[in-house]
Design a protein around this motif. Structure first.
Motif, mmCIF file in Angstrom:
data_model
loop_
_atom_site.group_PDB
_atom_site.id
_atom_site.type_symbol
_atom_site.label_atom_id
_atom_site.label_comp_id
_atom_site.label_asym_id
_atom_site.label_seq_id
_atom_site.Cartn_x
_atom_site.Cartn_y
_atom_site.Cartn_z
ATOM 1 N N ASP A 68 75.485 94.843 8.264
ATOM 2 C CA ASP A 68 74.101 94.200 8.049
ATOM 3 C C ASP A 68 74.076 92.948 8.288
ATOM 4 N N GLN A 69 73.149 92.417 8.913
ATOM 5 C CA GLN A 69 72.939 90.909 9.225
ATOM 6 C C GLN A 69 72.032 90.455 8.279
ATOM 7 N N SER A 70 72.499 89.198 7.850
ATOM 8 C CA SER A 70 71.560 88.309 6.973
ATOM 9 C C SER A 70 70.553 87.706 7.921
ATOM 10 N N PRO A 71 69.438 86.985 7.470
ATOM 11 C CA PRO A 71 68.684 86.203 8.301
ATOM 12 C C PRO A 71 69.504 85.290 9.137
ATOM 13 N N ARG A 72 70.304 84.447 8.425
ATOM 14 C CA ARG A 72 70.940 83.515 8.944
ATOM 15 C C ARG A 72 72.125 83.985 10.023
ATOM 16 N N GLU A 73 72.686 85.009 9.724
ATOM 17 C CA GLU A 73 73.585 85.643 10.658
ATOM 18 C C GLU A 73 72.890 86.143 12.074
ATOM 19 N N LYS A 74 71.614 86.627 11.877
ATOM 20 C CA LYS A 74 70.735 86.931 13.202
ATOM 21 C C LYS A 74 70.229 85.845 13.949
ATOM 22 N N SER A 75 70.225 84.594 13.321
ATOM 23 C CA SER A 75 69.898 83.269 14.018
ATOM 24 C C SER A 75 71.286 82.835 14.789
ATOM 25 N N LEU A 76 72.399 83.118 13.932
ATOM 26 C CA LEU A 76 73.500 82.575 14.685
ATOM 27 C C LEU A 76 73.778 83.481 16.001
ATOM 28 N N THR A 77 73.697 84.962 15.753
ATOM 29 C CA THR A 77 73.827 85.885 16.757
ATOM 30 C C THR A 77 72.980 85.434 17.971
ATOM 31 N N LYS A 78 71.589 85.084 17.773
ATOM 32 C CA LYS A 78 70.864 84.851 18.806
ATOM 33 C C LYS A 78 71.169 83.757 19.736
ATOM 34 N N THR A 79 71.934 82.778 19.131
ATOM 35 C CA THR A 79 72.415 81.618 20.091
ATOM 36 C C THR A 79 73.614 82.328 21.048
ATOM 37 N N LYS A 80 73.981 83.467 20.847
ATOM 38 C CA LYS A 80 75.202 83.907 21.709
ATOM 39 C C LYS A 80 74.633 84.591 22.875
ATOM 40 N N TYR A 82 73.647 87.822 23.400
ATOM 41 C CA TYR A 82 73.892 89.189 23.595
ATOM 42 C C TYR A 82 72.603 89.778 23.894
ATOM 43 N N ASP A 83 72.677 90.829 24.668
ATOM 44 C CA ASP A 83 71.383 91.785 24.609
ATOM 45 C C ASP A 83 71.434 92.807 23.438
ATOM 46 N N LYS A 84 72.960 93.200 23.305
ATOM 47 C CA LYS A 84 73.084 94.354 22.438
ATOM 48 C C LYS A 84 74.433 94.119 22.024
ATOM 49 N N MET A 85 74.795 94.475 20.857
ATOM 50 C CA MET A 85 76.015 94.503 20.199
ATOM 51 C C MET A 85 76.304 95.439 19.108
ATOM 52 N N TRP A 86 77.767 95.917 18.905
ATOM 53 C CA TRP A 86 78.078 96.810 18.073
ATOM 54 C C TRP A 86 77.763 96.500 16.674
ATOM 55 N N CYS A 125 77.985 105.954 17.038
ATOM 56 C CA CYS A 125 78.188 104.466 16.598
ATOM 57 C C CYS A 125 76.690 103.585 16.682
ATOM 58 N N ALA A 126 76.614 102.587 15.858
ATOM 59 C CA ALA A 126 75.427 101.710 15.737
ATOM 60 C C ALA A 126 75.670 100.534 16.677
ATOM 61 N N VAL A 127 74.210 100.288 17.319
ATOM 62 C CA VAL A 127 74.110 99.215 18.185
ATOM 63 C C VAL A 127 72.930 98.195 17.906
ATOM 64 N N ALA A 128 73.111 97.059 17.632
ATOM 65 C CA ALA A 128 72.037 96.222 17.671
ATOM 66 C C ALA A 128 71.184 95.866 18.627
ATOM 67 N N TYR A 129 69.947 95.915 18.973
ATOM 68 C CA TYR A 129 69.260 95.378 20.206
ATOM 69 C C TYR A 129 68.529 94.175 19.931
ATOM 70 N N LYS A 130 68.884 93.212 20.826
ATOM 71 C CA LYS A 130 68.168 91.837 20.538
ATOM 72 C C LYS A 130 66.456 92.175 20.553
ATOM 73 N N ASP A 131 66.281 92.924 21.607
ATOM 74 C CA ASP A 131 64.825 93.088 21.722
ATOM 75 C C ASP A 131 64.072 93.757 20.505
ATOM 76 N N SER A 132 64.848 94.550 19.576
ATOM 77 C CA SER A 132 64.587 95.014 18.408
ATOM 78 C C SER A 132 64.666 94.333 17.219
ATOM 79 N N ASN A 133 64.868 92.815 17.343
ATOM 80 C CA ASN A 133 65.255 91.914 16.441
ATOM 81 C C ASN A 133 66.646 92.351 15.646
#
Ligand SMILES: [Ca+2]
Length: 158
Positions: A68-80, A82-86, A125-133
């Motif tokens: 689970d990503q916190s809002p701050r983790e999501k912000s950090l991830t956005k800087t990388k 990635y389009d999708k990540m596990w 397996c779960a994948v997080a999509y950038k385009d889905s926030n």
């Protein structure tokens, strides 16, 4: 780093305290390449990997795939970029029962995109999509995606 505290008699008490504080802070910091955020350290992948390989790489470092990503983790991830990540969540063991890989505990309020998970036995397996926030989709585990390893600060072997 040695867990023992060495006292240098040539130093004032204040200098000694300062020196011990510095050592402690080094123990609590993240190693090279890992990015610190709040109480954790994060390692961002340079190349994509299957879910199993990503899990192994993270586990070998004593870490686990980001869950689970916190809002701050999501912000950090956005800087990388990635389009999708596990996300460290699977229903590999029992179809339809998604669990967190790090603890084996059941996912009750997963950050799923509406209508997900929907892939049945083909997608475990779960994948997080950038385009889905960074909300989650289920996906076949043998695809290759980027991933982030996460670990609590101060748990690294020195
Ligand atoms: Ca499934």
């Amino acid at each position: 780093m040695s867990p023992f505290l060495f006292i240098d008699k040539g130093q004032s008490l204040q200098q000694q305290i300062h020196s011990q504080q510095e050592k402690l802070q080094n123990c609590l910091a993240c190693p090279d390449v890992w990015i610190p955020l709040e109480n954790n350290c994060y390692l961002f992948s340079n190349t994509s990997a299957t879910f199993g390989a990503a899990k192994e790489i993270c586990n070998r470092a004593g870490a686990y795939i980001l869950e689970d990503q916190s809002p701050r983790e999501k912000s950090l991830t956005k800087t990388k970029g990635y389009d999708k990540m596990w996300i460290g969540v699977t229903d590999n063991r029992q179809e339809g029962v998604f669990v967190y890989e790090s603890t084996g505990t059941r996912v009750n309020n997963g950050d799923w995109v509406k209508g997900q998970p929907g892939g049945g036995r083909n997608e475990n397996c779960a994948v997080a999509y950038k385009d889905s926030n960074w909300q989650w989709h289920d996906y076949p585990c043998n695809h290759k995606f980027d991933y982030v390893c996460k670990k609590t600060k101060g748990t690294f072997k020195m």
